[in-house]
Design a protein around this motif. Structure first.
Motif, PDB file in Angstrom:
ATOM      1  N   ILE A  65       0.836  -1.206   0.000  1.00  0.00           N
ATOM      2  CA  ILE A  65       0.000   0.000   0.000  1.00  0.00           C
ATOM      3  C   ILE A  65       0.866   1.249   0.000  1.00  0.00           C
ATOM      4  O   ILE A  65       0.601   2.220  -0.728  1.00  0.00           O
ATOM      5  CB  ILE A  65      -0.959  -0.027   1.209  1.00  0.00           C
ATOM      6  CG1 ILE A  65      -2.030  -1.110   1.002  1.00  0.00           C
ATOM      7  CG2 ILE A  65      -1.610   1.336   1.425  1.00  0.00           C
ATOM      8  CD1 ILE A  65      -2.889  -1.373   2.219  1.00  0.00           C
ATOM      9  N   LYS A  69       0.985   4.059  -3.119  1.00  0.00           N
ATOM     10  CA  LYS A  69       0.699   5.490  -2.941  1.00  0.00           C
ATOM     11  C   LYS A  69       1.814   6.378  -3.501  1.00  0.00           C
ATOM     12  O   LYS A  69       1.621   7.584  -3.661  1.00  0.00           O
ATOM     13  CB  LYS A  69       0.479   5.805  -1.460  1.00  0.00           C
ATOM     14  CG  LYS A  69      -0.810   5.210  -0.901  1.00  0.00           C
ATOM     15  CD  LYS A  69      -1.130   5.727   0.481  1.00  0.00           C
ATOM     16  CE  LYS A  69      -1.614   7.166   0.447  1.00  0.00           C
ATOM     17  NZ  LYS A  69      -2.091   7.627   1.761  1.00  0.00           N
ATOM     18  N   TYR A  77      -4.254   0.529  -5.658  1.00  0.00           N
ATOM     19  CA  TYR A  77      -4.283   0.959  -4.254  1.00  0.00           C
ATOM     20  C   TYR A  77      -5.609   0.571  -3.598  1.00  0.00           C
ATOM     21  O   TYR A  77      -5.629   0.027  -2.480  1.00  0.00           O
ATOM     22  CB  TYR A  77      -4.076   2.472  -4.176  1.00  0.00           C
ATOM     23  CG  TYR A  77      -4.413   3.062  -2.826  1.00  0.00           C
ATOM     24  CD1 TYR A  77      -3.563   2.908  -1.737  1.00  0.00           C
ATOM     25  CD2 TYR A  77      -5.612   3.754  -2.631  1.00  0.00           C
ATOM     26  CE1 TYR A  77      -3.888   3.426  -0.491  1.00  0.00           C
ATOM     27  CE2 TYR A  77      -5.944   4.277  -1.391  1.00  0.00           C
ATOM     28  CZ  TYR A  77      -5.083   4.114  -0.329  1.00  0.00           C
ATOM     29  OH  TYR A  77      -5.415   4.625   0.902  1.00  0.00           O
ATOM     30  N   LEU A  78      -6.705   0.818  -4.287  1.00  0.00           N
ATOM     31  CA  LEU A  78      -8.027   0.493  -3.729  1.00  0.00           C
ATOM     32  C   LEU A  78      -8.179  -1.012  -3.534  1.00  0.00           C
ATOM     33  O   LEU A  78      -8.771  -1.461  -2.541  1.00  0.00           O
ATOM     34  CB  LEU A  78      -9.132   1.030  -4.651  1.00  0.00           C
ATOM     35  CG  LEU A  78      -9.197   2.560  -4.788  1.00  0.00           C
ATOM     36  CD1 LEU A  78     -10.260   2.953  -5.816  1.00  0.00           C
ATOM     37  CD2 LEU A  78      -9.495   3.218  -3.441  1.00  0.00           C
ATOM     38  N   VAL A  81      -6.117  -2.042  -0.404  1.00  0.00           N
ATOM     39  CA  VAL A  81      -6.792  -1.635   0.838  1.00  0.00           C
ATOM     40  C   VAL A  81      -7.989  -2.536   1.112  1.00  0.00           C
ATOM     41  O   VAL A  81      -8.249  -2.929   2.263  1.00  0.00           O
ATOM     42  CB  VAL A  81      -7.220  -0.161   0.742  1.00  0.00           C
ATOM     43  CG1 VAL A  81      -8.119   0.219   1.921  1.00  0.00           C
ATOM     44  CG2 VAL A  81      -6.003   0.751   0.709  1.00  0.00           C
ATOM     45  N   GLU A  82      -8.733  -2.885   0.066  1.00  0.00           N
ATOM     46  CA  GLU A  82      -9.895  -3.767   0.236  1.00  0.00           C
ATOM     47  C   GLU A  82      -9.465  -5.137   0.759  1.00  0.00           C
ATOM     48  O   GLU A  82     -10.115  -5.702   1.654  1.00  0.00           O
ATOM     49  CB  GLU A  82     -10.612  -3.918  -1.106  1.00  0.00           C
ATOM     50  CG  GLU A  82     -11.874  -4.784  -1.024  1.00  0.00           C
ATOM     51  CD  GLU A  82     -12.551  -4.949  -2.373  1.00  0.00           C
ATOM     52  OE1 GLU A  82     -13.468  -5.794  -2.478  1.00  0.00           O
ATOM     53  OE2 GLU A  82     -12.162  -4.245  -3.327  1.00  0.00           O
ATOM     54  N   SER A  85      -8.406  -4.826   4.433  1.00  0.00           N
ATOM     55  CA  SER A  85      -9.559  -4.644   5.327  1.00  0.00           C
ATOM     56  C   SER A  85     -10.276  -5.966   5.587  1.00  0.00           C
ATOM     57  O   SER A  85     -10.899  -6.140   6.640  1.00  0.00           O
ATOM     58  CB  SER A  85     -10.538  -3.626   4.725  1.00  0.00           C
ATOM     59  OG  SER A  85     -11.077  -4.112   3.510  1.00  0.00           O
ATOM     60  N   THR A  96      -9.286   3.446   3.683  1.00  0.00           N
ATOM     61  CA  THR A  96      -9.069   4.021   2.361  1.00  0.00           C
ATOM     62  C   THR A  96      -8.807   5.521   2.458  1.00  0.00           C
ATOM     63  O   THR A  96      -9.571   6.258   3.089  1.00  0.00           O
ATOM     64  CB  THR A  96     -10.294   3.788   1.458  1.00  0.00           C
ATOM     65  OG1 THR A  96     -10.578   2.387   1.411  1.00  0.00           O
ATOM     66  CG2 THR A  96     -10.039   4.306   0.053  1.00  0.00           C
ATOM     67  N   ASP A  97      -7.721   5.968   1.859  1.00  0.00           N
ATOM     68  CA  ASP A  97      -7.395   7.395   1.790  1.00  0.00           C
ATOM     69  C   ASP A  97      -8.137   7.980   0.578  1.00  0.00           C
ATOM     70  O   ASP A  97      -7.589   8.129  -0.514  1.00  0.00           O
ATOM     71  CB  ASP A  97      -5.881   7.566   1.647  1.00  0.00           C
ATOM     72  CG  ASP A  97      -5.453   9.024   1.820  1.00  0.00           C
ATOM     73  OD1 ASP A  97      -6.333   9.907   1.755  1.00  0.00           O
ATOM     74  OD2 ASP A  97      -4.242   9.263   2.002  1.00  0.00           O
ATOM     75  N   THR A  98      -9.396   8.312   0.808  1.00  0.00           N
ATOM     76  CA  THR A  98     -10.252   8.779  -0.286  1.00  0.00           C
ATOM     77  C   THR A  98      -9.734  10.070  -0.899  1.00  0.00           C
ATOM     78  O   THR A  98      -9.772  10.244  -2.126  1.00  0.00           O
ATOM     79  CB  THR A  98     -11.689   8.994   0.230  1.00  0.00           C
ATOM     80  OG1 THR A  98     -12.123   7.816   0.918  1.00  0.00           O
ATOM     81  CG2 THR A  98     -12.640   9.280  -0.925  1.00  0.00           C
ATOM     82  N   ALA A 101      -6.923   9.289  -3.260  1.00  0.00           N
ATOM     83  CA  ALA A 101      -7.386   8.602  -4.466  1.00  0.00           C
ATOM     84  C   ALA A 101      -8.054   9.589  -5.429  1.00  0.00           C
ATOM     85  O   ALA A 101      -7.803   9.562  -6.639  1.00  0.00           O
ATOM     86  CB  ALA A 101      -8.356   7.486  -4.083  1.00  0.00           C
TER      87      ALA A 101
END
Length: 470
Positions: A65, A69, A77-78, A81-82, A85, A96-98, A101
């Motif tokens: 991750i 980034k 990246y998404l 993170v998924e 989690s 998630t660092d919305t 993103a």
């Protein structure tokens, strides 16, 4: 901790879909291992390790991750993170660092619009070098955001604007790079053939040779051509370890390292070569020795095989199974490679004996998985890999009886028949020539010269028959 992660939702789903999970911890240190790589392959390898090893999942996903980034690949990246989690919902990296993103997606869109606008203006001005560089920049951008299809199209469009062999070679190397990322191995082979056929000279050609050889070995290995893969890896020059970037790519860090060449080449050689070839082409290969020094256990396994210590060789390899299953390329073909090495070991072990007890075979070659040694030997006999018979009453593996005297007599009779047949053909030709029946073409011969030829041939054949007793 690893047991809790193994029971997480992520690994339960993998288990439900019968996907690979490596339960045993590997021998390598994750940070030291991943330090050998850079670029996209670094993230891909971390992703592969995290998704297959409960023991290293948290550390691998955290590093992946952080690496993602640094780039522009928002979708990757998404996804990372998924996955994290689902493994450890409470981990800070699983949030998630919305903002990042969204910001990165907007920046990428603006950069894409700018690059496409610049390329369009270059095409309007008809400046070939600018068009080539504009297409290259656009290909780099699409690769960075993970759009490999458009990246490949952009690199392909460079061909029309290439004005030298060096430009063509660089373009084709970029296509090789993208095809490896897509794991499209037939495309990799096709593009490598074009690089090899490029009319490069001097240092340019010398620099590309180890890159082409190593990448060709990787492509052959991934599609199961282990003999060709071994040949290419064994032919890779040690200069690969210090080769300067080609086409802007540091191949020994962004594709495969020197350690990978040693492991892939050694395993493919063990799976496809006999003992004499291993001795001369691997252990006696001065150039490949530089790679083997990076992975001493591979050299040890090959030495043990060449010295007929097959069970010890298999034990060494089995100790590194977890490490190799966590390799992004090797994991898909590892079971096939190990299976071929084991089969070769059993065949070579049995050659000197007329019979061996099944208990002895079982102790020398412990059963792999749920398959017993009897079932494995039966499968090898049915495949004609092993010439033997199984006596289940006395629990023996018996070599089929042979009669060397009969074989010698049979070979002698066949040789005599072949000699007799050849001699009769030669005698017949001599008699044909003696009877004047050999037909020779004559220049300027008219139709009268051939009148009655059929009658003369018939008479000659009858005369020949009388001479040779037919």
């Amino acid at each position: 901790m690893a047991s809790n992660i193994e029971q997480s939702q992520f690994f339960q789903q993998r288990r439900a879909h019968d996907q690979l999970i490596v339960k045993d911890p590997p021998k390598f240190d994750l940070e030291s291992y991943i330090a050998n790589y850079a670029g996209r392959t670094r993230t891909d390898r971390l992703h592969h390790i995290g998704s297959h090893s409960p023991y290293l999942a948290l550390d691998a996903y955290r590093l992946a991750i952080a690496e993602a980034k640094k780039g522009k690949y928002v979708d990757l990246y998404l996804q990372l993170v998924e996955d994290l989690s689902a493994i450890a919902p409470q981990d800070p990296a699983a949030l998630t660092d919305t903002a990042w993103a969204e910001k990165k997606a907007q920046e990428s869109q603006r950069e894409q619009d700018r690059l496409e606008h610049e390329l369009k203006s270059y095409k309007n001005n008809l400046i070939k070098e600018s068009i080539r560089m504009g297409s290259e920049d656009l290909g780099h951008f699409f690769y960075a955001i993970g759009d490999y299809s458009n990246s490949q199209k952009s690199y392909m469009k460079m061909r029309e604007s290439c004005t030298s062999n060096k430009h063509l070679a660089d373009m084709t190397l970029r296509l090789v790079y993208v095809s490896i990322a897509q794991k499209s191995w037939l495309s990799v082979q096709s593009h490598l053939a074009k690089v090899d056929a490029a009319q490069l000279k001097g240092d340019d050609k010398t620099k590309l040779e180890p890159i082409v050889s190593a990448c060709a070995g990787l492509a052959h290995m991934c599609i199961g051509n282990f003999k060709e893969a071994a040949t290419n890896f064994l032919g890779t020059s040690p200069a690969f370890l210090t080769t300067e970037p080609a086409a802007g790519i540091t191949w020994q860090k962004e594709v495969l390292s020197g350690n990978d060449v040693a492991v892939y080449g050694g395993l493919c050689a063990l799976a496809s070569m006999d003992r004499s070839e291993l001795q001369t082409k691997v252990l006696g290969n001065g150039e490949f020795r530089n790679f083997l020094e990076l992975e001493p256990h591979i050299r040890q396994a090959i030495n043990l095989f060449c010295n007929s210590k097959y069970s010890a060789c298999l034990d060494v390899l089995e100790g590194y199974r977890s490490d190799y299953l966590l390799d992004v390329y090797l994991s898909k073909v590892l079971n096939t490679i190990y299976g071929r090495i084991r089969t070769k070991s059993i065949v070579q072990y049995f050659i000197p004996f007329s019979c061996v007890t099944l208990d002895e075979m079982s102790s020398k070659f412990p059963a792999a998985g749920s398959v017993t040694i009897e079932e494995e030997l039966e499968h090898m006999i049915n495949d004609k890999t092993l010439e033997a018979r199984i006596d289940l009453v006395d629990r023996l593996l018996i070599s089929p009886p042979t009669n060397p005297r009969h074989e010698v007599h049979t070979d002698a009779l066949k040789m005599a028949e072949a000699y007799d047949h050849t001699l009769r053909l030669r005698l017949t030709r001599l008699n044909v020539q003696a009877a004047g029946l050999e037909i020779k073409a004559e220049r300027g011969a008219n139709e009268k010269a051939h009148t009655g030829l059929g009658e003369r041939v018939g008479e000659g054949l009858r005369g020949l028959g009388a001479k040779i007793g037919f």
